[in-house]
Scaffold this active site. Sequence first.
Site, PDB file in Angstrom:
ATOM      1  N   TYR A  16      39.402  45.663  53.302  1.00 30.41           N
ATOM      2  CA  TYR A  16      38.694  44.484  53.802  1.00 30.41           C
ATOM      3  C   TYR A  16      39.014  44.156  55.266  1.00 30.41           C
ATOM      4  CZ  TYR A  16      38.043  43.850  48.767  1.00 30.41           C
ATOM      5  OH  TYR A  16      37.735  44.033  47.449  1.00 30.41           O
ATOM      6  N   HIS A  90      67.532  41.338  65.228  1.00 30.56           N
ATOM      7  CA  HIS A  90      67.160  39.919  65.334  1.00 30.56           C
ATOM      8  C   HIS A  90      65.885  39.838  66.150  1.00 30.56           C
ATOM      9  CE1 HIS A  90      67.292  35.622  66.173  1.00 30.56           C
ATOM     10  NE2 HIS A  90      68.308  35.494  65.337  1.00 30.56           N
ATOM     11  N   SER A 121      66.877  29.993  67.761  1.00 32.87           N
ATOM     12  CA  SER A 121      65.695  30.817  67.489  1.00 32.87           C
ATOM     13  C   SER A 121      64.528  29.977  66.990  1.00 32.87           C
ATOM     14  CB  SER A 121      66.025  31.894  66.452  1.00 32.87           C
ATOM     15  OG  SER A 121      66.994  32.779  66.944  1.00 32.87           O
ATOM     16  N   HIS A 169      27.931  19.068  30.865  1.00 30.60           N
ATOM     17  CA  HIS A 169      28.589  19.681  29.702  1.00 30.60           C
ATOM     18  C   HIS A 169      27.828  20.922  29.230  1.00 30.60           C
ATOM     19  CE1 HIS A 169      31.041  16.041  29.440  1.00 30.60           C
ATOM     20  NE2 HIS A 169      29.907  15.363  29.599  1.00 30.60           N
ATOM     21  N   SER A 293      25.642  48.853  38.623  1.00 29.78           N
ATOM     22  CA  SER A 293      26.466  49.312  37.516  1.00 29.78           C
ATOM     23  C   SER A 293      26.461  50.831  37.522  1.00 29.78           C
ATOM     24  CB  SER A 293      25.910  48.790  36.183  1.00 29.78           C
ATOM     25  OG  SER A 293      26.482  49.486  35.094  1.00 29.78           O
ATOM     26  N   LYS A 299      20.924  46.859  36.818  1.00 27.02           N
ATOM     27  CA  LYS A 299      21.753  45.703  37.127  1.00 27.02           C
ATOM     28  C   LYS A 299      21.911  45.441  38.625  1.00 27.02           C
ATOM     29  CE  LYS A 299      25.102  44.362  34.612  1.00 27.02           C
ATOM     30  NZ  LYS A 299      26.474  44.261  34.092  1.00 27.02           N
ATOM     31  N   ASN A 301      24.569  43.003  40.157  1.00 23.36           N
ATOM     32  CA  ASN A 301      25.672  42.113  39.784  1.00 23.36           C
ATOM     33  C   ASN A 301      25.989  41.102  40.885  1.00 23.36           C
ATOM     34  OD1 ASN A 301      25.989  43.448  37.330  1.00 23.36           O
ATOM     35  ND2 ASN A 301      27.460  44.903  38.165  1.00 23.36           N
ATOM     36  N   ASN A 307      33.810  38.278  43.810  1.00 22.28           N
ATOM     37  CA  ASN A 307      34.843  38.641  44.786  1.00 22.28           C
ATOM     38  C   ASN A 307      35.418  37.392  45.434  1.00 22.28           C
ATOM     39  OD1 ASN A 307      35.881  39.302  47.567  1.00 22.28           O
ATOM     40  ND2 ASN A 307      35.404  41.390  46.929  1.00 22.28           N
ATOM     41  N   ARG A 333      69.723  23.906  57.667  1.00 21.88           N
ATOM     42  CA  ARG A 333      68.934  25.126  57.857  1.00 21.88           C
ATOM     43  C   ARG A 333      69.195  26.124  56.745  1.00 21.88           C
ATOM     44  NH1 ARG A 333      64.972  28.323  58.622  1.00 21.88           N
ATOM     45  NH2 ARG A 333      64.947  29.798  60.337  1.00 21.88           N
TER      46      ARG A 333
END
Length: 460
Positions: A16, A90, A121, A169, A293, A299, A301, A307, A333
């Site tokens: 992606y 570091h 830092s 509902h 599909s 189909k 989808n 997604n 810290r």
Amino acid sequence: MTSLPPQPLSPLDGRYRSAVGELGEHLSEAGLNRARVHVEVEWLIAQTDRGFFGSSPLSDHQKAALRQVVADFGQPDIDELAGLEATTRHDVKAVEYYVRRRLSDLGLDAISELTHFACTSEDINNLSYAITVRDAVRDVWLPKYRGVTETLEALAREHRDASMLSRTHGQPATPSTMGKELAVFAYRLRRIERQIEATEYLGKFSGATGTFSAHVVAAPDVSWPEVSREFVESLGLTWNPLTTQIESHDWQAELYGKVSHANRVLHNLATDIWTYISLGVFRQIPAPGATGSSTMPHKVNPIRFENAEANLELSSAVLDSLAATLVTSRMQRDLTDSSAQRNIGVGFGHSMLALDNIQRGLGEIDLDLAVLAADLDGNWEVLGEAIQTVIRAEVVAGRSTIADPYAMLKELTRGKRVGAAELAEFVNGLEIGDDAKQRLLALTPATYTGIASELVDRLG
């Protein structure tokens, strides 16, 4: 079996990448390091502008040359910092050494000891994170978010008069219009957008435990809180005067909570659109050459919305975790925030990917007015609400003596299919005024939408 070359673990950096890559400009290790260099450079300039410890203000040319180091930051600098960190173990110390090298390159060794002066830092890190998150939200995430909202608003206006059967509902209910239902989502998202736009990005710059201790020992006569405030604000941030070693991260928790809230509204949108597609209310426009599909050729989808659902859930999981983790630091810290904050880009990345899918998905559907009309025509019983409400009004006005109109309509319609003819016969037999009777006889499920169409104008 041969070994694969190095592979990304996250699909955000693999499959992606094209949809979320812009976030890497800010919410990546390289983006963070560039911001760290930016903060270190600006602190050098701020100190020399004030003539600290006998230093002289840099010339405009020297300032421009230092700032160009930030502007030109690229792969060679990323590699150089990686090499330095391999030795220092570091990350912020590596940045300090990198800046010192650039000072030497520019003939500015005389101010080298002002690099990272009196800083812990976290003085550098908290400002750098605030800058990168702010820029990622304002320049990348919010424009994508606005794009989805604008698309929704356009669809709401286009379908403002498209009468549809509501389903409370999951059951047939008082009709609305598709435009009004989409406008509800657009309105919700715009409200959250304004909250996100109003985010305060806080920063601290006060030393190892937030006390300016080293600063005061080095220069007792300097008003260090004022210097700190001016410096933080010069970076476009809001100064936090009271902290431990770290900035308390409350602004981050607030922001991530709002983005997570937006994710959940978008998730609601995705599931509703998916359901409308399932009901045939929206037709999907097939993409040439695409496969729905692997075995059922017919189909198409609703993968865009599926997604989006998954990525919104992942995003909120990360952002909710960050919001919960970052507000706590043991005593003055601990390092829990250090590892956690490296995943900020992951949280925004999954949200960004979802936004991309929703916007694409909204552009690949078409409203089927015939399905809407058939759905309405098959559910005349939804007019029971209108009839019993009008009867009650007529009773109050003295034009009817009907007892318990609600029970009467419940007996007529509950759990039953009632057609136009049956309702017309029922209305004609009612003891109500003629005007009220004619209004009810003229009513159809398609016209029983109140002011749904006008409500779309509330979008502004």
